[in-house]
Design an enzyme around this catalytic site. Structure first.
Site, PDB file in Angstrom:
ATOM      1  N   SER A 126       0.786  -1.334  -0.022  1.00  0.00           N
ATOM      2  CA  SER A 126      -0.228   0.016   0.051  1.00  0.00           C
ATOM      3  C   SER A 126       0.778   1.085   0.204  1.00  0.00           C
ATOM      4  CB  SER A 126      -0.962  -0.027   1.274  1.00  0.00           C
ATOM      5  OG  SER A 126      -1.951   1.016   1.133  1.00  0.00           O
ATOM      6  N   ASP A 151      -9.434  -3.499  -6.646  1.00  0.00           N
ATOM      7  CA  ASP A 151      -8.999  -2.413  -5.659  1.00  0.00           C
ATOM      8  C   ASP A 151      -9.339  -0.997  -6.262  1.00  0.00           C
ATOM      9  OD1 ASP A 151      -7.352  -0.578  -4.558  1.00  0.00           O
ATOM     10  OD2 ASP A 151      -5.353  -1.424  -4.812  1.00  0.00           O
ATOM     11  N   HIS A 154      -8.243  -3.399  -1.892  1.00  0.00           N
ATOM     12  CA  HIS A 154      -7.001  -2.884  -1.358  1.00  0.00           C
ATOM     13  C   HIS A 154      -6.734  -3.490  -0.066  1.00  0.00           C
ATOM     14  CE1 HIS A 154      -4.050   0.213  -1.737  1.00  0.00           C
ATOM     15  NE2 HIS A 154      -4.237   0.473  -0.254  1.00  0.00           N
TER      16      HIS A 154
END
Length: 305
Positions: free
Chosen positions: A114, A211, A241
Site C-alpha cells: 500500500s 482495488d 485494497h
C-alpha cells in the site's frame, strides 16, 4: 508444536530520543537456505504484527525476516500518527535498512504494501536491494488519497485544510502531511515514474482486481517506465485494497508473495514455484504470541501504547 514465541524484538535509537521497533523472525530449522534476507514495510495504519502470518510463510521457506513500525505511525515506534509524513516513512525505512547493513546483512529483499510501496519506489534507486515486491502499491498518491478520503484535499490551499484527515479511523495531521507531499514531490504519478525509471532492482508488483484505490493501468504505466525491464505484474484475484478482508484473500496474498520471494531469490520473475505452507495452528500460535509480545512491550512503556 512449541508455543514459545520465536520473534526477536529490537529497538533502534534515533534522533531526539525516539525509537524504532524492529521484529526479527529467523528461518525455520531445516528449511531450505535462501540467499536473501527479507525486510517487510507494513501498509498505512497497519502494524508489523499484522504481518505475522506473512513472516511465518517466509520463515517456513527459509527466509530470515525483519519487520518494523514506522515513526509517527500506529505500532510500537515513537511518535503519533498526526505527525506522520511520507518523508517520515522514508526515513524510517532507510534507518532500518542501514541498521541491517551494519549487522552485516547482505542481499536484502524488500516487501512493501500500500502506502509503504510508494516509499519503496522513492528509494529503490538509492538502496542496494536484491529485489522489491509490492502489494496494492500506491503509485499516484494524490489519486489514492482522494479515493480513500472522498475528497481531493491536496487541491485546497494550506490555510483551508481541516485540522485532521480521517483515514480508516486514524487522524492524519493535514497541514504537515500535505506540505510534505508538495515539498518533496510525493503527490503525482509522474514523481513515481521518475524515481523508478533507472532502477536495476528486479520488481514484482501485485495489484488487486477489486482495488478501488489504485488504478492497475497506472501500475502498468510505472512498470513500462522501468528501462531495465526487470519487472512483472501479477493480479491478486478477488481482492480489494484490503488484503486482510477475509481468510481466502489473506491466504492468497501470503502464498503469492512467498512464491514471488522464492522466485526472485533464485533470480526469476516467474512465481510458479514450489513452496512450503505453514499450517493454521502454526499461524495462530505466532499471531497470539506476537500479540502478547506487543502487550508486554507496551506495558513497559505505556507512553508508546
Amino acid at each position: 508444536m512449541s508455543n514459545q514465541c520465536k520473534t526477536i524484538a529490537h529497538v533502534l535509537p534515533v534522533n531526539n530520543g525516539q525509537e524504532i521497533h524492529v521484529w526479527e523472525t529467523p528461518p525455520k530449522e531445516n528449511a531450505p537456505s535462501k540467499n536473501s534476507t527479507i525486510l517487510i514495510a507494513s501498509g498505512f495504519a497497519r502494524r508489523m504484527d499484522h504481518f505475522a502470518g506473512l513472516a511465518e510463510y517466509l520463515s517456513e521457506n527459509g527466509f530470515h525476516v525483519f519487520r518494523y513500525d514506522s515513526l509517527h505511525h500506529v505500532g510500537l515506534s515513537s511518535g503519533s500518527i498526526d505527525e506522520f509524513t511520507m518523508t517520515t516513512g522514508k526515513n524510517s525505512l532507510c534507518t532500518v535498512y542501514h541498521w541491517l547493513q551494519t549487522k552485516g546483512t547482505q542481499n536484502i529483499g524488500l516487501i512493501a504494501a500500500s502506502l509503504s510501496a510508494r516509499v519503496a519506489y522513492e528509494v529503490i534507486s538509492d538502496l542496494e536491494l536484491s529485489f522489491l515486491i509490492t502489494a496494492v502499491g500506491v503509485v499516484n498518491l494524490r489519486d489514492t488519497l482522494e479515493k480513500a478520503l472522498g475528497f481531493d484535499y491536496l487541491s485546497l490551499p494550506i490555510n483551508e485544510l481541516p485540522n485532521d484527515l480521517d483515514f480508516e479511523g486514524h487522524k492524519l495531521g493535514s497541514e504537515v502531511f500535505v506540505r510534505d507531499c508538495f515539498e518533496h514531490h510525493w503527490d503525482t504519478l509522474d514523481s513515481t515514474l521518475d524515481k523508478v525509471a533507472n532502477t536495476s532492482v528486479p520488481l514484482i508488483a501485485f495489484t488487486a482486481n477489486n482495488d478501488d484505490w489504485v488504478k492497475q493501468e497506472e501500475v502498468y504505466d510505472m512498470l513500462a517506465h522501468i528501462r531495465s525491464g526487470h519487472c512483472k505484474l501479477y493480479s491478486l484475484l478477488g481482492s480489494s485494497h484490503d488484503l486482510g478482508e477475509n481468510l481466502v484473500v489473506l491466504r492468497n496474498f501470503y502464498q503469492s508473495v512467498t512464491k514471488a520471494a522464492i522466485a526472485m531469490d533464485g533470480g526469476s520473475l516467474e512465481i510458479d514455484v514450489d513452496f512450503i505452507e505453514p499450517d493454521f495452528e502454526q499461524l495462530t500460535i505466532a499471531t497470539v504470541n506476537e500479540r502478547r509480545l506487543k502487550a508486554e512491550i507496551e506495558s513497559r512503556a505505556p507512553e508508546m501504547a
